[in-house]
Motif scaffolding. Structure first.
Motif, PDB file in Angstrom:
ATOM      1  N   SER A  42      -0.625  34.012 -79.603  1.00  0.00           N
ATOM      2  CA  SER A  42      -0.296  33.009 -78.588  1.00  0.00           C
ATOM      3  C   SER A  42       0.229  31.710 -79.201  1.00  0.00           C
ATOM      4  CB  SER A  42      -1.508  32.712 -77.709  1.00  0.00           C
ATOM      5  OG  SER A  42      -2.464  31.918 -78.407  1.00  0.00           O
ATOM      6  N   GLY A  45       5.175  30.623 -80.188  1.00  0.00           N
ATOM      7  CA  GLY A  45       5.877  30.457 -78.938  1.00  0.00           C
ATOM      8  C   GLY A  45       7.136  31.229 -78.669  1.00  0.00           C
ATOM      9  N   SER A  46       8.240  30.864 -79.322  1.00  0.00           N
ATOM     10  CA  SER A  46       9.525  31.424 -78.922  1.00  0.00           C
ATOM     11  C   SER A  46      10.520  31.357 -80.074  1.00  0.00           C
ATOM     12  CB  SER A  46      10.084  30.635 -77.741  1.00  0.00           C
ATOM     13  OG  SER A  46      10.468  29.341 -78.178  1.00  0.00           O
ATOM     14  N   ARG A  49      11.581  27.853 -81.026  1.00  0.00           N
ATOM     15  CA  ARG A  49      10.742  27.083 -81.963  1.00  0.00           C
ATOM     16  C   ARG A  49      11.202  27.309 -83.403  1.00  0.00           C
ATOM     17  NH1 ARG A  49       8.537  23.035 -83.953  1.00  0.00           N
ATOM     18  NH2 ARG A  49       6.483  23.221 -84.860  1.00  0.00           N
TER      19      ARG A  49
END
Length: 158
Positions: A42, A45-46, A49
């Protein structure tokens, strides 16, 4: 399989993000509980990032397969902090981590960085130890109420 080492390229963010999540999900359970793996994942992020980190001057070193696709990477911050070291599960145990750490060390040396440091997972710790890093202490902490740990490690250069 032959691998090549290179710096981050435009278009690498998505595969690097995907291999990070695959490594955490598939290799993580060897040392961490299901809950620990979930909170660890978790925190990644993405792909955006990753692009942001590069834009902020962080260096990403990539191990690529024969097609040029990223299969492992290390992220070095400007102060000598190795923030990430991940290898896709299909390409683990092929000394890619050792090669990436050596590349980051060479780069750090050219920048005059005297100390590399990291927070290594239970799983990454052996790679760092093989490359001459020492444990300074075990870090026990919580992410979203889930207890987890890693190891503060460092290596003096020069």
């Amino acid at each position: 399989m032959a691998y090549s080492l290179r710096r981050y390229r435009e278009g690498d963010a998505e595969p690097l993000h995907a291999l990070t999540l695959a490594a955490i999900a598939q290799i993580g359970p060897a040392a961490y509980s299901r809950e620990q793996v979930a909170v660890w994942a978790s925190r990644h992020g993405s792909p955006g990032r990753i692009r942001e980190r590069v834009a902020n001057g962080h260096s990403i070193y990539v191990a690529a397969d024969e097609r040029g696709l990223p299969v492992a990477f290390a992220l070095l911050e400007q102060d000598g902090h190795l923030d990430q070291l991940y290898c896709h599960p299909d390409h683990s145990r092929r000394e890619l981590a050792d090669q990436l750490l050596a590349l980051a060390e060479t780069e750090a040396g050219t920048r005059g960085i005297a100390r590399l440091y990291t927070e290594a997972s239970e799983l990454a710790r052996p790679a760092f130890e093989r490359c001459g890093y020492s444990i300074t202490h075990r870090r026990d902490f919580e992410i979203d109420g889930v207890a987890i740990h890693n190891y503060a490690m460092e290596k003096r250069l020069g």
